[in-house]
Design a protein around this motif. Structure first.
Motif, PDB file in Angstrom:
ATOM      1  N   GLU A  56      -7.305   4.613  -5.343  1.00  0.00           N
ATOM      2  CA  GLU A  56      -6.013   5.255  -5.593  1.00  0.00           C
ATOM      3  C   GLU A  56      -5.680   5.261  -7.079  1.00  0.00           C
ATOM      4  N   MET A  64      -0.919   0.405   3.447  1.00  0.00           N
ATOM      5  CA  MET A  64      -0.154   1.336   2.629  1.00  0.00           C
ATOM      6  C   MET A  64       1.341   1.061   2.735  1.00  0.00           C
ATOM      7  N   ARG A  65       1.781   0.601   3.910  1.00  0.00           N
ATOM      8  CA  ARG A  65       3.190   0.209   4.051  1.00  0.00           C
ATOM      9  C   ARG A  65       3.484  -0.979   3.143  1.00  0.00           C
ATOM     10  N   GLN A  87       1.905  -1.814   0.406  1.00  0.00           N
ATOM     11  CA  GLN A  87       1.862  -1.368  -0.986  1.00  0.00           C
ATOM     12  C   GLN A  87       3.163  -0.685  -1.383  1.00  0.00           C
ATOM     13  N   ARG A  88       3.682   0.149  -0.492  1.00  0.00           N
ATOM     14  CA  ARG A  88       4.931   0.853  -0.794  1.00  0.00           C
ATOM     15  C   ARG A  88       6.100  -0.129  -0.905  1.00  0.00           C
ATOM     16  N   TYR A 140       5.884  -3.286  -1.732  1.00  0.00           N
ATOM     17  CA  TYR A 140       5.681  -4.064  -2.958  1.00  0.00           C
ATOM     18  C   TYR A 140       6.222  -3.307  -4.170  1.00  0.00           C
ATOM     19  N   GLU A 141       5.886  -2.030  -4.267  1.00  0.00           N
ATOM     20  CA  GLU A 141       6.348  -1.222  -5.396  1.00  0.00           C
ATOM     21  C   GLU A 141       7.869  -1.136  -5.419  1.00  0.00           C
ATOM     22  N   HIS A 142       8.460  -0.989  -4.242  1.00  0.00           N
ATOM     23  CA  HIS A 142       9.926  -0.898  -4.169  1.00  0.00           C
ATOM     24  C   HIS A 142      10.569  -2.222  -4.576  1.00  0.00           C
ATOM     25  N   GLU A 202      14.272   0.583   6.372  1.00  0.00           N
ATOM     26  CA  GLU A 202      12.853   0.489   6.683  1.00  0.00           C
ATOM     27  C   GLU A 202      12.600   0.126   8.148  1.00  0.00           C
TER      28      GLU A 202
END
Length: 398
Positions: free
Chosen positions: A25, A121-122, A124-125, A127-129, A166
Motif C-alpha cells: 500500500e 484494513m479496519r 489500519q483505518r 489506527y490512522e483515525h 464505528e
C-alpha cells in the motif's frame, strides 16, 4: 509447547502478511504521487490506473529501493504472489521486466477481501483515525505501576467507537476489539489478557506509519536459517556481548562501531547506521553479526541474581516495552546469563526509541519467560521471532 508454537507461528504468519500488505500500500501511494500510475492505452484499449513494468523497475532503482533489476523482478513477483499487483489481463502469472502493464488490485477492485484482510484494513483505518485525532485516547498510562506509551483502556476504545459511529452497540464493539487482538492488530500491554470492556490497557502492536523497506519483504518470508557469527575472546563466553542486528555491516565502510568502554566504565554508544530507518540499506540478510570486537567491562555495578529481582520489595521497577525493528534489527547489546541484561543501546535505534536502557534485566520476550536463559538462547528467541518484539524488563530504581 506444541500448541504455543503453533500459535506463535500463526501470529508470525499474520505479521508477515501484514508487513507485505502495508509495504504494498505504501508503494502504491508513492507511485500515485510520482504519477507513475495512470491511465494507459494499449492495442486500442485504455487501461486505468496501471504502470509499465520497466518504468517501475527504473523508479525502484532511482529511489534506491533495490540495487539492480535482478533484485526488483523477484520482489515484484513476491507482490504478485500475495495478490498485491497483477497483470492487467491476468494473462501472465509471472512478473516480467518488459513493456507489460500491471495494476494494483486495490486500484481496480480485485483485491481479495477475506475476513482477515477486512479486519486488518479496519484496524489500519482506526489506527490512522486515532493517531491523528486531536484528543486521542492513545496516551501515556499506567497499569500496576508500569507506564505504557500510546495505550488505551479497553472500555475507552469501545466508547470512542460508539461516539464515532464505528459500531452500534458495546457488544459489537467488544467483538470487533477481540477480532483486532486475535489478528495481531492490538494487544494487552503485558500480553496477559484477552480483550475486555474494562480498564485494562491495550496498545496497537503494528505501527502502520512506519516506512517498510521493499527489499526486506523477500528476505523475511524466505525459509533461511539464522547464522550466528561468533567472536571467541575469553573463556567466559557467557559474558560476551552480541548485537541484535539482522545485517552484517560491510567491511571497510561501516558506520557500526564496536562497543568501547568509556572512562566511567560504561559502554560507548553504537552508531546504528543512522540512515537505516530513513535511507534504508540496499541489502538485508538474515545473519546475526557480532560487530563487537572486544569484551568490554560490564555496566553493572554488582552481580544481581534472579532471586533478588523476584524478591518482594526489591528496588527494581518492571516495564513492558515494544520494539519495532528496522532494516538492521533492534539496536541493543545484551550480555550475561540468568539474568541477561542490556549492556549498550544505540541512541538512534528502535530500541532506544522504545525506552530500552543499559542495566535493564530482560525477564520476558513476547510473553515468554527468559529470566534464567543465557545470552545465546535469548538471541535465538529474539531473532527467530517477529519484527515486533515485546520485552518485559526490570530496571533499578536509582
Amino acid at each position: 509447547m506444541e500448541l504455543q508454537g503453533n500459535i506463535q507461528s500463526t501470529m508470525m504468519t499474520r505479521h508477515q502478511k501484514a508487513e507485505i500488505m502495508i509495504a504494498g500500500e505504501q508503494l502504491r501511494l508513492r507511485l500515485h504521487d510520482s504519477k507513475l500510475i495512470k491511465d494507459r492505452r494499449h492495442h486500442l484499449r485504455t487501461y486505468p490506473n496501471c504502470f509499465v513494468a520497466q518504468e517501475l523497475i527504473d523508479w525502484l532503482i532511482a529511489h534506491k529501493e533495490v540495487p539492480d533489476r535482478e533484485t526488483a523482478v523477484p520482489l515484484m513477483q513476491h507482490l504478485m504472489d500475495h495478490d498485491i499487483i497483477h497483470h492487467v489481463c491476468d494473462k501472465w502469472p509471472v512478473f516480467k521486466d518488459a513493456q507489460y502493464l500491471y495494476r494494483f488490485r486495490k486500484d481496480d477492485g480485485t483485491f481479495p477481501f477475506n475476513i482477515e484482510v477486512k479486519i486488518f484494513m479496519r484496524g489500519q483505518r482506526l489506527y490512522e483515525h486515532l493517531i491523528t485525532s486531536k484528543d486521542s485516547i492513545l496516551q501515556l498510562r499506567q497499569e500496576k505501576g508500569v507506564a505504557y506509551d500510546r495505550s488505551f483502556p479497553g472500555y475507552m476504545l469501545i466508547d470512542w467507537l460508539l461516539q464515532n459511529g464505528e459500531i452500534e452497540s458495546r457488544r459489537q464493539g467488544l467483538d470487533l476489539c477481540k477480532a483486532l487482538l486475535e489478528h495481531g492488530i492490538i494487544q494487552h500491554v503485558s500480553l496477559k489478557h484477552h480483550f475486555f470492556d474494562s480498564g485494562l490497557l491495550y496498545q496497537f502492536c503494528i505501527n502502520f506509519r512506519w516506512r517498510r523497506r521493499l527489499s526486506e519483504l523477500l528476505h523475511e518470508t524466505e525459509n533461511e536459517e539464522v547464522e550466528c557469527i561468533t567472536h571467541q575472546s575469553q573463556e567466559d563466553q557467557a559474558g560476551s556481548p552480541f548485537t541484535m542486528h539482522k545485517t552484517s555491516p560491510p567491511e571497510g565502510n561501516s558506520d557500526f562501531l564496536s562497543v568501547q568502554p568509556t572512562l566511567d566504565g560504561r559502554c560507548g554508544s553504537l552508531t546504528h547506521q543512522q540512515h537505516s530507518s530513513r535511507g534504508y540499506p540496499l541489502t538485508a540478510s538474515l545473519t546475526v553479526a557480532l560487530a563487537v570486537r572486544c569484551n568490554p567491562t560490564s555496566v553493572l555495578k554488582r552481580r544481581v541474581t534472579c532471586e533478588e529481582l523476584l524478591s518482594p520489595g526489591a528496588p527494581y521497577v518492571k516495564r513492558v516495552l515494544t520494539i519495532l525493528g528496522d532494516a538492521l534489527g533492534w539496536g541493543f547489546v545484551v550480555r550475561g546469563k540468568s539474568p541477561c541484561y542490556v549492556q549498550a543501546v544505540d541512541p538512534a535505534s528502535p530500541a532506544a526509541a522504545a525506552g530500552i536502557k543499559v542495566r535493564q534485566f530482560v525477564c520476558r520476550v513476547n510473553g515468554c519467560s527468559v529470566l534464567h536463559l543465557d545470552y545465546r538462547t535469548l538471541s535465538k528467541v529474539v531473532m527467530t521471532g517477529p519484527r515486533v518484539v515485546t520485552l518485559e524488563v526490570m530496571e533499578p530504581l536509582d
